[in-house]
Design a protein around this motif. Structure first.
Motif, PDB file in Angstrom:
ATOM      1  N   LEU A   1     136.434 -54.640  74.378  1.00  0.00           N
ATOM      2  CA  LEU A   1     136.254 -55.130  72.996  1.00  0.00           C
ATOM      3  C   LEU A   1     137.479 -55.879  72.489  1.00  0.00           C
ATOM      4  CD1 LEU A   1     134.292 -52.388  70.995  1.00  0.00           C
ATOM      5  CD2 LEU A   1     133.442 -54.415  72.196  1.00  0.00           C
TER       6      LEU A   1
ATOM      7  N   ILE B   1     137.185 -59.563  72.726  1.00  0.00           N
ATOM      8  CA  ILE B   1     136.154 -60.337  72.006  1.00  0.00           C
ATOM      9  C   ILE B   1     136.183 -60.101  70.497  1.00  0.00           C
ATOM     10  CG2 ILE B   1     134.624 -60.309  74.035  1.00  0.00           C
ATOM     11  CD1 ILE B   1     132.765 -58.410  72.248  1.00  0.00           C
ATOM     12  N   ALA B   2     136.981 -59.148  70.030  1.00  0.00           N
ATOM     13  CA  ALA B   2     137.004 -58.841  68.588  1.00  0.00           C
ATOM     14  C   ALA B   2     138.446 -58.844  68.096  1.00  0.00           C
ATOM     15  CB  ALA B   2     136.354 -57.490  68.327  1.00  0.00           C
ATOM     16  N   PHE B   3     138.644 -59.494  66.939  1.00  0.00           N
ATOM     17  CA  PHE B   3     139.995 -59.733  66.448  1.00  0.00           C
ATOM     18  C   PHE B   3     140.068 -59.522  64.942  1.00  0.00           C
ATOM     19  CE2 PHE B   3     139.030 -62.139  70.184  1.00  0.00           C
ATOM     20  CZ  PHE B   3     140.133 -61.921  71.000  1.00  0.00           C
ATOM     21  N   THR B   4     141.265 -59.268  64.477  1.00  0.00           N
ATOM     22  CA  THR B   4     141.507 -59.322  63.043  1.00  0.00           C
ATOM     23  C   THR B   4     142.627 -60.328  62.809  1.00  0.00           C
ATOM     24  OG1 THR B   4     143.024 -57.447  63.205  1.00  0.00           O
ATOM     25  CG2 THR B   4     140.769 -56.972  62.517  1.00  0.00           C
ATOM     26  N   ALA B   5     142.871 -60.621  61.541  1.00  0.00           N
ATOM     27  CA  ALA B   5     143.872 -61.629  61.198  1.00  0.00           C
ATOM     28  C   ALA B   5     144.167 -61.517  59.720  1.00  0.00           C
ATOM     29  CB  ALA B   5     143.349 -63.019  61.521  1.00  0.00           C
ATOM     30  N   GLY B   6     145.148 -62.255  59.286  1.00  0.00           N
ATOM     31  CA  GLY B   6     145.343 -62.406  57.854  1.00  0.00           C
ATOM     32  C   GLY B   6     146.184 -61.331  57.203  1.00  0.00           C
TER      33      GLY B   6
ATOM     34  N   TRP C   1     141.161 -56.511  67.674  1.00  0.00           N
ATOM     35  CA  TRP C   1     140.658 -55.521  66.711  1.00  0.00           C
ATOM     36  C   TRP C   1     141.017 -54.138  67.238  1.00  0.00           C
ATOM     37  CZ3 TRP C   1     136.090 -52.166  67.148  1.00  0.00           C
ATOM     38  CH2 TRP C   1     135.788 -51.495  65.953  1.00  0.00           C
TER      39      TRP C   1
ATOM     40  N   VAL D   1     131.081 -50.320  63.451  1.00  0.00           N
ATOM     41  CA  VAL D   1     131.523 -51.678  63.801  1.00  0.00           C
ATOM     42  C   VAL D   1     131.609 -51.816  65.318  1.00  0.00           C
ATOM     43  CG1 VAL D   1     133.389 -53.376  63.610  1.00  0.00           C
ATOM     44  CG2 VAL D   1     132.788 -51.937  61.634  1.00  0.00           C
ATOM     45  N   ALA D   2     132.142 -50.793  65.965  1.00  0.00           N
ATOM     46  CA  ALA D   2     132.270 -50.844  67.426  1.00  0.00           C
ATOM     47  C   ALA D   2     130.895 -50.969  68.086  1.00  0.00           C
ATOM     48  CB  ALA D   2     133.000 -49.606  67.940  1.00  0.00           C
TER      49      ALA D   2
ATOM     50  N   LEU E   1     129.676 -54.464  67.956  1.00  0.00           N
ATOM     51  CA  LEU E   1     130.400 -55.318  68.902  1.00  0.00           C
ATOM     52  C   LEU E   1     129.964 -55.034  70.348  1.00  0.00           C
ATOM     53  CD1 LEU E   1     133.895 -55.102  67.207  1.00  0.00           C
ATOM     54  CD2 LEU E   1     132.447 -57.147  67.324  1.00  0.00           C
TER      55      LEU E   1
ATOM     56  N   ARG F   1     133.523 -64.697  70.504  1.00  0.00           N
ATOM     57  CA  ARG F   1     134.708 -64.091  69.885  1.00  0.00           C
ATOM     58  C   ARG F   1     134.340 -63.798  68.435  1.00  0.00           C
ATOM     59  NH1 ARG F   1     135.230 -64.303  74.512  1.00  0.00           N
ATOM     60  NH2 ARG F   1     136.793 -65.363  75.765  1.00  0.00           N
ATOM     61  N   PHE F   2     134.677 -62.624  67.944  1.00  0.00           N
ATOM     62  CA  PHE F   2     134.317 -62.242  66.582  1.00  0.00           C
ATOM     63  C   PHE F   2     135.554 -61.840  65.791  1.00  0.00           C
ATOM     64  CE2 PHE F   2     130.484 -61.498  69.096  1.00  0.00           C
ATOM     65  CZ  PHE F   2     129.519 -62.127  68.324  1.00  0.00           C
ATOM     66  N   VAL F   3     135.686 -62.394  64.595  1.00  0.00           N
ATOM     67  CA  VAL F   3     136.709 -61.930  63.681  1.00  0.00           C
ATOM     68  C   VAL F   3     136.072 -60.840  62.824  1.00  0.00           C
ATOM     69  CG1 VAL F   3     138.397 -62.561  61.937  1.00  0.00           C
ATOM     70  CG2 VAL F   3     137.651 -64.264  63.621  1.00  0.00           C
ATOM     71  N   VAL F   4     136.713 -59.682  62.810  1.00  0.00           N
ATOM     72  CA  VAL F   4     136.177 -58.514  62.108  1.00  0.00           C
ATOM     73  C   VAL F   4     136.780 -58.470  60.701  1.00  0.00           C
ATOM     74  CG1 VAL F   4     135.992 -55.992  62.144  1.00  0.00           C
ATOM     75  CG2 VAL F   4     135.980 -57.277  64.305  1.00  0.00           C
TER      76      VAL F   4
ATOM     77  N   THR G   1     141.961 -59.344  56.510  1.00  0.00           N
ATOM     78  CA  THR G   1     141.170 -60.366  57.217  1.00  0.00           C
ATOM     79  C   THR G   1     140.089 -60.925  56.285  1.00  0.00           C
ATOM     80  OG1 THR G   1     141.511 -59.098  59.259  1.00  0.00           O
ATOM     81  CG2 THR G   1     139.850 -60.833  59.316  1.00  0.00           C
TER      82      THR G   1
ATOM     83  N   ALA H   1     131.807 -65.534  63.656  1.00  0.00           N
ATOM     84  CA  ALA H   1     131.442 -65.715  65.064  1.00  0.00           C
ATOM     85  C   ALA H   1     131.915 -67.062  65.581  1.00  0.00           C
ATOM     86  CB  ALA H   1     129.927 -65.608  65.208  1.00  0.00           C
TER      87      ALA H   1
ATOM     88  N   ILE I   1     128.366 -63.623  59.925  1.00  0.00           N
ATOM     89  CA  ILE I   1     127.281 -62.637  59.861  1.00  0.00           C
ATOM     90  C   ILE I   1     127.677 -61.604  58.816  1.00  0.00           C
ATOM     91  CG2 ILE I   1     125.773 -61.102  61.183  1.00  0.00           C
ATOM     92  CD1 ILE I   1     126.948 -62.259  63.763  1.00  0.00           C
TER      93      ILE I   1
END
Lengths: 204, 204
Positions: free
Chosen positions: A176, A179-184, A202, B31-32, B35, B51-54, B61, B86, B148
């Motif tokens: 995971l 493919i899953a990220f956070t930011a900000g 993430w 959430v997991a 994903l 790729r997903f921003v959570v 975020t 996404a 999403i």
């Protein structure tokens, strides 16, 4: 990567076999249900850019499509009861990239509806798309993207070793964190060790 | 167009509400699972380009993403418990168009897994993608395609009329004859009235 056991059906048991029963046939009503599943997929501005060529094994449409399969797909795909050749409108749409995204969703809906009906699907991109489009008379505004082979599983003893081996490949997925990220995150302005911001895996 | 009543769950009851409960929260485990549903989606050569921003409501975020929503989406999207932004790899992949198709499939898997968990989703393309990518620090090799919004339905009385009205729009779809076709019939060479071939609506 967690396995699929925690997912709901029909997602949990979905996988892509390569050995189809070449005696199984789908009814017209079953084909219609798969297409209805596609049609109720969501799309940008309800544009519904998806277009499907319905190629039932034994039909003229199937005969026109099959010669354009890649060598690796030419053995197993024609055994399936049905191939839906999936394309999308790329001209009369707001955004052709989004149309491809929306088509992918509609194909996923077909795949999952099929699973719920006890069928299996195996999607493939390996075919000569321009040649297939020509043979099928696909309008120029439609771009073919993938094929969806649909049917029931056959006996592995009936197919060449190459196709049998496809099914034995281990199913793997990225963790995971890839493919899953956070930011900000603004970070702590008073702590040089916490710059914050940026793209990072993430953490759950 | 046939309605969705004949489809299997979770496809049958999937729709896209615009009124989310802005007090509902998702757990990390939920959430997991969403994903994981995405990750077990199929993709060309198992490339998994998604790729997903959570962006959980209330997180840094989320705060970085929300300012880039279109005006029409700025009211209802932030109320959802989670936005998954996404995107797909478009550089280190065999075919960027197929990556967009594969991302759409992964998003559909998220959407249907969410429905099976009693959640609702509403996808949207209306946000400033380059600006959001910059604010989130998205790598240049990843192209954002859609958001999403995920959560549970809220009380329509809590939102402005404009967002309430979104939910009252009639859900319509093209007839199957506009999305499904056959082709390749050789016709009857002896009958000038049966030229065969060509692209025509699927007749069931």
């Amino acid at each position: 990567m967690p396995d699929a056991e925690g997912l709901a059906e029909p997602l949990r048991s979905r996988w892509s076999p390569s050995v189809f029963d070449d005696a199984h046939e789908l009814t017209s009503a079953e084909v219609a249900t798969l297409l209805v599943a596609a049609s109720w997929s969501p799309s940008a501005g309800n544009s519904q850019p998806w277009r499907f060529v319905v190629a039932l094994r034994g039909s003229p449409t199937h005969a026109a499509f099959v010669p354009h399969l890649s060598r690796g797909n030419s053995g197993w795909v024609p055994r399936a009861s049905l191939v839906l050749v999936a394309g999308c409108e790329v001209v009369d749409v707001k955004d052709a990239d989004t149309a491809r995204y929306d088509l992918g969703q509609a194909s996923a809906h077909v795949t999952l509806q099929a699973r719920a009906m006890g069928l299996h699907t195996h999607q493939f991109a390996g075919f000569d798309k321009p040649a297939a489009a020509l043979a099928l008379g696909v309008p120029e505004s439609v771009r073919l993207m993938a094929g969806i082979a649909i049917g029931v599983r056959g006996d592995p003893a009936d197919v060449p070793e190459r196709d049998r081996e496809r099914e034995d490949r281990e199913r793997t997925r990225r963790p995971l964190g890839e493919i899953a990220f956070t930011a900000g995150d603004p970070g702590d302005p008073g702590d040089p060790g916490d710059p914050g911001g940026g793209w990072r895996p993430w953490a759950g």
